[in-house]
Design a protein around this motif. Structure first.
Motif, PDB file in Angstrom:
ATOM      1  N   GLU A  41       0.844  -1.185   0.000  1.00 49.82           N
ATOM      2  CA  GLU A  41       0.000   0.000   0.000  1.00 49.82           C
ATOM      3  C   GLU A  41       0.886   1.245   0.000  1.00 49.82           C
ATOM      4  N   GLY A  42       0.578   2.178  -0.834  1.00 52.37           N
ATOM      5  CA  GLY A  42       1.349   3.408  -0.916  1.00 52.37           C
ATOM      6  C   GLY A  42       2.522   3.329  -1.882  1.00 52.37           C
ATOM      7  N   MET A  43       2.831   2.122  -2.371  1.00 53.78           N
ATOM      8  CA  MET A  43       3.901   1.987  -3.355  1.00 53.78           C
ATOM      9  C   MET A  43       3.337   2.208  -4.756  1.00 53.78           C
ATOM     10  N   LEU A  44       4.237   2.523  -5.656  1.00 54.42           N
ATOM     11  CA  LEU A  44       3.868   2.638  -7.060  1.00 54.42           C
ATOM     12  C   LEU A  44       4.454   1.461  -7.814  1.00 54.42           C
ATOM     13  N   ALA A  45       3.627   0.796  -8.606  1.00 48.97           N
ATOM     14  CA  ALA A  45       4.116  -0.292  -9.449  1.00 48.97           C
ATOM     15  C   ALA A  45       4.935   0.301 -10.584  1.00 48.97           C
ATOM     16  N   ALA A  55       8.623  -2.058  -8.033  1.00 52.99           N
ATOM     17  CA  ALA A  55       7.893  -1.010  -7.325  1.00 52.99           C
ATOM     18  C   ALA A  55       8.853   0.060  -6.829  1.00 52.99           C
ATOM     19  N   VAL A  56       8.295   1.259  -6.680  1.00 51.99           N
ATOM     20  CA  VAL A  56       9.014   2.359  -6.038  1.00 51.99           C
ATOM     21  C   VAL A  56       8.158   2.857  -4.882  1.00 51.99           C
ATOM     22  N   GLN A  57       8.824   3.388  -3.895  1.00 49.80           N
ATOM     23  CA  GLN A  57       8.121   4.028  -2.796  1.00 49.80           C
ATOM     24  C   GLN A  57       8.816   5.336  -2.503  1.00 49.80           C
ATOM     25  N   PHE A  58       8.070   6.260  -1.926  1.00 47.34           N
ATOM     26  CA  PHE A  58       8.668   7.531  -1.546  1.00 47.34           C
ATOM     27  C   PHE A  58       8.043   8.002  -0.244  1.00 47.34           C
ATOM     28  N   GLU A  59       8.783   8.841   0.440  1.00 51.74           N
ATOM     29  CA  GLU A  59       8.288   9.470   1.652  1.00 51.74           C
ATOM     30  C   GLU A  59       8.658  10.939   1.585  1.00 51.74           C
ATOM     31  N   GLU A  60       7.787  11.758   2.182  1.00 50.63           N
ATOM     32  CA  GLU A  60       8.002  13.202   2.144  1.00 50.63           C
ATOM     33  C   GLU A  60       8.135  13.753   3.555  1.00 50.63           C
ATOM     34  N   GLU A  61       9.163  14.562   3.774  1.00 50.12           N
ATOM     35  CA  GLU A  61       9.309  15.331   5.017  1.00 50.12           C
ATOM     36  C   GLU A  61       8.610  16.657   4.748  1.00 50.12           C
ATOM     37  N   THR A  62       7.595  16.971   5.527  1.00 51.14           N
ATOM     38  CA  THR A  62       6.798  18.165   5.251  1.00 51.14           C
ATOM     39  C   THR A  62       7.144  19.364   6.133  1.00 51.14           C
ATOM     40  N   ASP A  63       7.994  19.174   7.144  1.00 49.22           N
ATOM     41  CA  ASP A  63       8.426  20.302   7.969  1.00 49.22           C
ATOM     42  C   ASP A  63       9.082  21.327   7.046  1.00 49.22           C
ATOM     43  N   PRO A  64       8.591  22.556   7.004  1.00 53.06           N
ATOM     44  CA  PRO A  64       9.123  23.546   6.059  1.00 53.06           C
ATOM     45  C   PRO A  64      10.629  23.791   6.186  1.00 53.06           C
ATOM     46  N   GLU A  65      11.180  23.602   7.365  1.00 54.06           N
ATOM     47  CA  GLU A  65      12.616  23.827   7.549  1.00 54.06           C
ATOM     48  C   GLU A  65      13.469  22.696   6.987  1.00 54.06           C
ATOM     49  N   PHE A  66      12.878  21.514   6.792  1.00 52.74           N
ATOM     50  CA  PHE A  66      13.640  20.351   6.347  1.00 52.74           C
ATOM     51  C   PHE A  66      12.979  19.647   5.162  1.00 52.74           C
ATOM     52  N   ARG A  67      12.075  20.326   4.491  1.00 48.92           N
ATOM     53  CA  ARG A  67      11.265  19.723   3.425  1.00 48.92           C
ATOM     54  C   ARG A  67      12.138  19.043   2.368  1.00 48.92           C
ATOM     55  N   HIS A  68      11.860  17.756   2.140  1.00 49.09           N
ATOM     56  CA  HIS A  68      12.525  16.982   1.092  1.00 49.09           C
ATOM     57  C   HIS A  68      11.765  15.669   0.930  1.00 49.09           C
TER      58      HIS A  68
END
Length: 157
Positions: A41-45, A55-68
């Motif tokens: 779940e949450g992965m891309l085929a 498959a690939v997966q990604f995660e996002e850091e949403t804190d504006p000071e460390f966004r990546h």
């Protein structure tokens, strides 16, 4: 969401494709670097010529000071060395930069996974440093090093 690369398409994993991905992640050439996830779940085929090949997966850091954002990928061994992983990583990277507004991306292959490192360099990722004893090998229980690599938006090829 569906992302089209030069050779591959990335799209959410559909029902029943978890079994295909389970078989792929258990191939010896893939299992050397990946442990089977609990679910997809949450992965891309990664789809090539209508076939799910990884498959690939990604995660996002949403804190504006460390966004990546960070990512990981695996492909079936019979499609290694064909540029498909590079295309998938480049496609996801473009989306994360252009559509999601990330200025920096990371990926962290095992330090001795030279094929993956070579592929990521083609996209523009650069080595940052070795993360010592970073991940536990699910087969042996030993710890191994990883290479932290990053890519700034303006370096994306």
């Amino acid at each position: 969401m569906e992302l089209s690369g030069d050779k591959v398409v990335l799209r959410p994993v559909a029902g029943g494709e978890g079994d295909v991905l389970d078989r792929i992640v258990r191939e010896p050439e893939v299992a050397a670097w990946w442990s089977p996830p609990d679910d997809y779940e949450g992965m891309l085929a990664v789809v090539f010529e209508g076939e799910v090949i990884g498959a690939v997966q990604f995660e996002e850091e949403t804190d504006p000071e460390f966004r990546h954002a960070g990512m990981d990928i695996f492909l079936t061994a019979r499609h290694h060395g064909k540029g498909l992983g590079t295309d998938a990583v480049r496609t996801l990277s473009r989306w994360l930069v252009r559509e999601c507004g990330h200025h920096r991306l990371t990926i962290d292959p095992a330090a001795d996974n030279t094929a993956a490192i070579h592929s990521y360099r083609k996209v523009g990722f650069k080595p940052v440093g070795i993360m010592r004893a970073y991940a536990r090998d699910h087969q042996t229980g030993t710890w191994h090093d990883a290479l932290l690599m990053d890519l700034l938006a303006e370096e994306l090829t």
